[in-house]
Design an enzyme around this catalytic site. Structure first.
Site: not given
Length: 302
Positions: A76, A227, A229-231, A236
């Site tokens: 990351y 994901f 929360l969406g992504g 979302l």
């Protein structure tokens, strides 16, 4: 209902709201079921770099708000910042009740390209890299990530997972997990060593992994959705999601977090953000209680 999101001053209530509950990670470590993901702290992978002061403030505030499980990885990073470095600056020496999970497997070069998966003989080096970056003598939880950042790949993970199991025996890793795996790969890993956590894609609008969520609950394994929360090119959004959010005066993100907590006692949510305001909203979602009508609207599974 048009009140502001849960956790904002105008949404306060005189009656205390319940928290997200806890989970016994690996049967040995108690963590709140609402943690924090560090993926966004360095800035976007192929976009603007992050801001050090802001990232450090977000990580510290997450712990102040009750996050006790933090998810990160050495891969990351942006062009100027690395999640592990930021966590170390923000939190080292780490509070005794904070667990930090990392993951190994994907290899990412300095340009940002995810170019390969680590071979078994490369995994020790990846673990040691996380140890050094985070400034710890042992990693609380290490997930073997399968398939780089793409979809699940049906292949044997036994040889690679066995390397991590050996490092656990050496004391460099306390608990083991797997990420982006099939049910068969989870079974293979469990035949080698205890698995404390699964980190797969799952959320209110992406419930394809429902059977594995239930299997983890039956086995006492934490399920930590990514994901949620969406992504991953998924927005979302949905009529029923908006309807439930409006009913509670909440955001869609808050409902997505609360839905996961209600969906299974094994789910430990790890939403990530680099925004203090979004962090406050995410952590407040642990107090949002969805009723049977909400869960019916949102669906329990495909």
């Amino acid at each position: 209902m048009t009140s502001s999101p849960i956790g904002s001053p105008s949404g306060s209530s005189s009656a205390p709201a319940p928290g997200p509950g806890t989970f016994e990670l690996g049967g040995t470590v108690t963590v709140p079921r609402l943690g924090f993901g560090a993926m966004q702290l360095p800035g976007r992978w192929s976009g603007p770099a992050g801001d050090t002061a802001n990232a450090v403030a977000v990580a510290r505030r997450a712990v102040e708000l009750g996050a006790r499980h933090i998810d990160t990885a050495a891969f990351y990073f942006s062009s100027t910042h690395r999640a592990n470095d930021l966590l170390r600056e923000a939190l080292h020496p780490y509070p005794a009740d904070v667990t930090i999970a990392t993951k190994v497997g994907p290899l990412r070069d300095e340009t940002g390209e995810m170019y390969a998966e680590a071979r078994p003989d490369q995994l020790r080096g990846e673990v040691e890299r996380n140890l050094e970056d985070l400034g710890v003598e042992a990693l609380d939880l290490v997930n073997l990530r399968v398939g780089r950042l793409g979809s699940e790949v049906a292949e044997s993970i036994g040889e690679r997972f066995a390397v991590l199991a050996a490092l656990r025996e050496e004391g460099l890793i306390r608990q083991l997990g797997v990420s982006n795996v099939t049910r068969e790969q989870l079974a293979e890993a469990r035949s080698i060593a205890p698995v404390a956590a699964v980190q797969n894609r799952f959320g209110v609008l992406d419930q394809a992994d429902a059977a594995l969520v239930d299997e983890c609950a039956d086995a006492g394994i934490a399920y930590m959705p990514f994901f949620a929360l969406g992504g991953g090119h998924t927005e979302l959004a949905g009529a029923n999601l908006r309807k439930v959010a409006d009913r509670h005066g909440a955001t869609a993100f808050q409902v997505a977090i609360a839905w996961g907590l209600a969906r299974s006692p094994s789910i430990v949510q790890i939403p990530g953000t680099a925004s203090l305001a979004h962090l406050e909203e995410n952590m407040a979602a642990g107090r949002l209680v969805l009723d049977d009508e909400d869960m019916t609207l949102l669906g329990r599974r495909e």
